[in-house]
Design a protein around this motif. Sequence first.
Motif, PDB file in Angstrom:
ATOM      1  N   THR A 170      80.325  34.100  15.220  1.00  0.00           N
ATOM      2  CA  THR A 170      81.371  33.884  16.209  1.00  0.00           C
ATOM      3  C   THR A 170      81.353  35.060  17.170  1.00  0.00           C
ATOM      4  O   THR A 170      81.657  36.189  16.782  1.00  0.00           O
ATOM      5  CB  THR A 170      82.758  33.771  15.559  1.00  0.00           C
ATOM      6  OG1 THR A 170      82.748  32.733  14.596  1.00  0.00           O
ATOM      7  CG2 THR A 170      83.816  33.460  16.615  1.00  0.00           C
ATOM      8  N   CYS A 171      80.961  34.782  18.403  1.00  0.00           N
ATOM      9  CA  CYS A 171      80.862  35.850  19.398  1.00  0.00           C
ATOM     10  C   CYS A 171      82.238  36.259  19.915  1.00  0.00           C
ATOM     11  O   CYS A 171      83.248  35.607  19.652  1.00  0.00           O
ATOM     12  CB  CYS A 171      79.976  35.396  20.552  1.00  0.00           C
ATOM     13  SG  CYS A 171      78.241  35.229  20.108  1.00  0.00           S
ATOM     14  N   ARG A 172      82.247  37.324  20.674  1.00  0.00           N
ATOM     15  CA  ARG A 172      83.480  37.868  21.234  1.00  0.00           C
ATOM     16  C   ARG A 172      84.258  36.816  22.018  1.00  0.00           C
ATOM     17  O   ARG A 172      85.490  36.798  22.010  1.00  0.00           O
ATOM     18  CB  ARG A 172      83.138  39.055  22.130  1.00  0.00           C
ATOM     19  CG  ARG A 172      84.312  39.829  22.668  1.00  0.00           C
ATOM     20  CD  ARG A 172      83.815  40.900  23.630  1.00  0.00           C
ATOM     21  NE  ARG A 172      82.861  41.792  22.984  1.00  0.00           N
ATOM     22  CZ  ARG A 172      81.677  42.136  23.492  1.00  0.00           C
ATOM     23  NH1 ARG A 172      81.273  41.624  24.657  1.00  0.00           N
ATOM     24  NH2 ARG A 172      80.878  42.961  22.844  1.00  0.00           N
ATOM     25  N   GLU A 173      83.522  35.927  22.666  1.00  0.00           N
ATOM     26  CA  GLU A 173      84.140  34.877  23.480  1.00  0.00           C
ATOM     27  C   GLU A 173      84.593  33.679  22.643  1.00  0.00           C
ATOM     28  O   GLU A 173      85.003  32.656  23.176  1.00  0.00           O
ATOM     29  CB  GLU A 173      83.151  34.410  24.545  1.00  0.00           C
ATOM     30  CG  GLU A 173      82.717  35.491  25.521  1.00  0.00           C
ATOM     31  CD  GLU A 173      81.546  36.329  25.002  1.00  0.00           C
ATOM     32  OE1 GLU A 173      81.038  37.172  25.764  1.00  0.00           O
ATOM     33  OE2 GLU A 173      81.144  36.142  23.819  1.00  0.00           O
ATOM     34  N   GLU A 174      84.488  33.809  21.300  1.00  0.00           N
ATOM     35  CA  GLU A 174      84.821  32.743  20.350  1.00  0.00           C
ATOM     36  C   GLU A 174      83.911  31.532  20.524  1.00  0.00           C
ATOM     37  O   GLU A 174      84.320  30.383  20.346  1.00  0.00           O
ATOM     38  CB  GLU A 174      86.303  32.355  20.423  1.00  0.00           C
ATOM     39  CG  GLU A 174      87.220  33.496  20.008  1.00  0.00           C
ATOM     40  CD  GLU A 174      88.641  33.055  19.731  1.00  0.00           C
ATOM     41  OE1 GLU A 174      89.026  31.961  20.200  1.00  0.00           O
ATOM     42  OE2 GLU A 174      89.353  33.802  19.048  1.00  0.00           O
ATOM     43  N   VAL A 175      82.670  31.805  20.860  1.00  0.00           N
ATOM     44  CA  VAL A 175      81.611  30.798  20.904  1.00  0.00           C
ATOM     45  C   VAL A 175      80.783  30.939  19.626  1.00  0.00           C
ATOM     46  O   VAL A 175      80.394  32.053  19.251  1.00  0.00           O
ATOM     47  CB  VAL A 175      80.720  30.981  22.143  1.00  0.00           C
ATOM     48  CG1 VAL A 175      79.531  30.035  22.093  1.00  0.00           C
ATOM     49  CG2 VAL A 175      81.524  30.759  23.415  1.00  0.00           C
ATOM     50  N   ILE A 212      80.607  41.048  19.488  1.00  0.00           N
ATOM     51  CA  ILE A 212      79.244  40.831  19.981  1.00  0.00           C
ATOM     52  C   ILE A 212      79.335  39.798  21.087  1.00  0.00           C
ATOM     53  O   ILE A 212      79.855  38.700  20.873  1.00  0.00           O
ATOM     54  CB  ILE A 212      78.311  40.333  18.866  1.00  0.00           C
ATOM     55  CG1 ILE A 212      78.200  41.372  17.744  1.00  0.00           C
ATOM     56  CG2 ILE A 212      76.926  39.995  19.431  1.00  0.00           C
ATOM     57  CD1 ILE A 212      77.504  40.862  16.503  1.00  0.00           C
ATOM     58  N   GLY A 213      78.865  40.116  22.271  1.00  0.00           N
ATOM     59  CA  GLY A 213      78.978  39.214  23.402  1.00  0.00           C
ATOM     60  C   GLY A 213      77.963  38.090  23.368  1.00  0.00           C
ATOM     61  O   GLY A 213      76.854  38.235  22.827  1.00  0.00           O
ATOM     62  N   PHE A 249      85.316  26.451  20.238  1.00  0.00           N
ATOM     63  CA  PHE A 249      84.293  27.286  19.624  1.00  0.00           C
ATOM     64  C   PHE A 249      82.881  26.890  20.053  1.00  0.00           C
ATOM     65  O   PHE A 249      81.931  26.987  19.280  1.00  0.00           O
ATOM     66  CB  PHE A 249      84.403  27.255  18.093  1.00  0.00           C
ATOM     67  CG  PHE A 249      85.726  27.760  17.584  1.00  0.00           C
ATOM     68  CD1 PHE A 249      86.066  29.097  17.712  1.00  0.00           C
ATOM     69  CD2 PHE A 249      86.631  26.897  16.995  1.00  0.00           C
ATOM     70  CE1 PHE A 249      87.289  29.573  17.249  1.00  0.00           C
ATOM     71  CE2 PHE A 249      87.857  27.350  16.535  1.00  0.00           C
ATOM     72  CZ  PHE A 249      88.187  28.695  16.670  1.00  0.00           C
ATOM     73  N   SER A 250      82.744  26.450  21.283  1.00  0.00           N
ATOM     74  CA  SER A 250      81.435  26.039  21.778  1.00  0.00           C
ATOM     75  C   SER A 250      81.157  26.666  23.132  1.00  0.00           C
ATOM     76  O   SER A 250      82.078  27.076  23.852  1.00  0.00           O
ATOM     77  CB  SER A 250      81.363  24.514  21.903  1.00  0.00           C
ATOM     78  OG  SER A 250      82.118  24.057  23.002  1.00  0.00           O
ATOM     79  N   GLY A 258      82.502  24.290  25.877  1.00  0.00           N
ATOM     80  CA  GLY A 258      83.949  24.214  25.781  1.00  0.00           C
ATOM     81  C   GLY A 258      84.635  25.503  26.180  1.00  0.00           C
ATOM     82  O   GLY A 258      85.700  25.489  26.800  1.00  0.00           O
ATOM     83  N   GLY A 259      84.013  26.631  25.823  1.00  0.00           N
ATOM     84  CA  GLY A 259      84.628  27.918  26.105  1.00  0.00           C
ATOM     85  C   GLY A 259      84.284  28.507  27.457  1.00  0.00           C
ATOM     86  O   GLY A 259      85.142  29.055  28.147  1.00  0.00           O
ATOM     87  N   LEU A 260      83.009  28.389  27.845  1.00  0.00           N
ATOM     88  CA  LEU A 260      82.550  29.021  29.089  1.00  0.00           C
ATOM     89  C   LEU A 260      82.308  28.020  30.207  1.00  0.00           C
ATOM     90  O   LEU A 260      82.225  28.403  31.371  1.00  0.00           O
ATOM     91  CB  LEU A 260      81.278  29.823  28.823  1.00  0.00           C
ATOM     92  CG  LEU A 260      81.384  30.929  27.767  1.00  0.00           C
ATOM     93  CD1 LEU A 260      80.082  31.690  27.679  1.00  0.00           C
ATOM     94  CD2 LEU A 260      82.544  31.865  28.049  1.00  0.00           C
ATOM     95  N   GLY A 261      82.131  26.755  29.857  1.00  0.00           N
ATOM     96  CA  GLY A 261      82.038  25.720  30.880  1.00  0.00           C
ATOM     97  C   GLY A 261      80.669  25.436  31.434  1.00  0.00           C
ATOM     98  O   GLY A 261      80.513  24.488  32.202  1.00  0.00           O
ATOM     99  N   LEU A 262      79.656  26.231  31.055  1.00  0.00           N
ATOM    100  CA  LEU A 262      78.331  25.987  31.611  1.00  0.00           C
ATOM    101  C   LEU A 262      77.251  26.566  30.715  1.00  0.00           C
ATOM    102  O   LEU A 262      77.503  27.431  29.881  1.00  0.00           O
ATOM    103  CB  LEU A 262      78.202  26.606  33.005  1.00  0.00           C
ATOM    104  CG  LEU A 262      77.920  28.129  33.081  1.00  0.00           C
ATOM    105  CD1 LEU A 262      77.421  28.496  34.444  1.00  0.00           C
ATOM    106  CD2 LEU A 262      79.142  28.946  32.703  1.00  0.00           C
TER     107      LEU A 262
END
Length: 237
Positions: free
Chosen positions: A70-75, A134-135, A160-161, A164-168
């Motif tokens: 699970t990265c910092r961005e919750e991806v 971790i980014g 968590f994707s 879904g999280g970053l959009g691209l």
Amino acid sequence: MRLAFDLHMHSCLSPCGGAENTPADLAAMCALAGLDVVALTDHNTVGNCASFCSAAARHGLLALPGMELTCREEVHVICLFPNLDRAGAFGEYVRRKLPPIPNDEAQFGPQLLMDDGDTVLGEETAFLAGAADIGIYDAAALTASYGGVAYPAHIDRPAFSLLGGLGLWDPAMRFPLAEVTPRCPPELAHRPDLAGVKLIVDCDAHYLHQIPDAHQYMDLPVRTPQAVLDWLRRGGI
């Protein structure tokens, strides 16, 4: 050789993982499903990988040690390794990057460490349900530095994707392919930012009944973990 694979599943060590998902039972179910190549990818830990790989070998399966980071961005990102030593070193690094708080057993259940005969060895006390510091843009290179391959998990999910999280999908993240769920809508593959990106389907099983029968295959020159990783690095070609 043509080998059936699924590279994303969890043991009872993962938060919210079923108690029945012991390393031995998980390996046995993979064999019954007709899989050839499998990987254990517990959340933010590789603690049960040695037991799973040993149990899988008894059933004639090729098993890779791995982790769902699970990265910092919750991806969520799948990280797979050629051997237990590399996976263990990566696991130690990730553990140092987790939040310094204990597991909330009342909410997430016990995080069980087991041997390949399903004897409980202890519990992981770290908060595995949290995000590591971790980014997402560092995940692929970091995993590669330990000899492994990383790619984003279940990108078709809203939570968590990567999408879904970053959009691209950004090629600068340097992922060789992506994972989708069995319920992925067909139109997702037609997104312009996913043009040319290989999509593989994994079960993300947290319970034994979620392990599907063999449904996808990879063609390898030899049956080794390194050959699996090389296939992934080439984008599933």
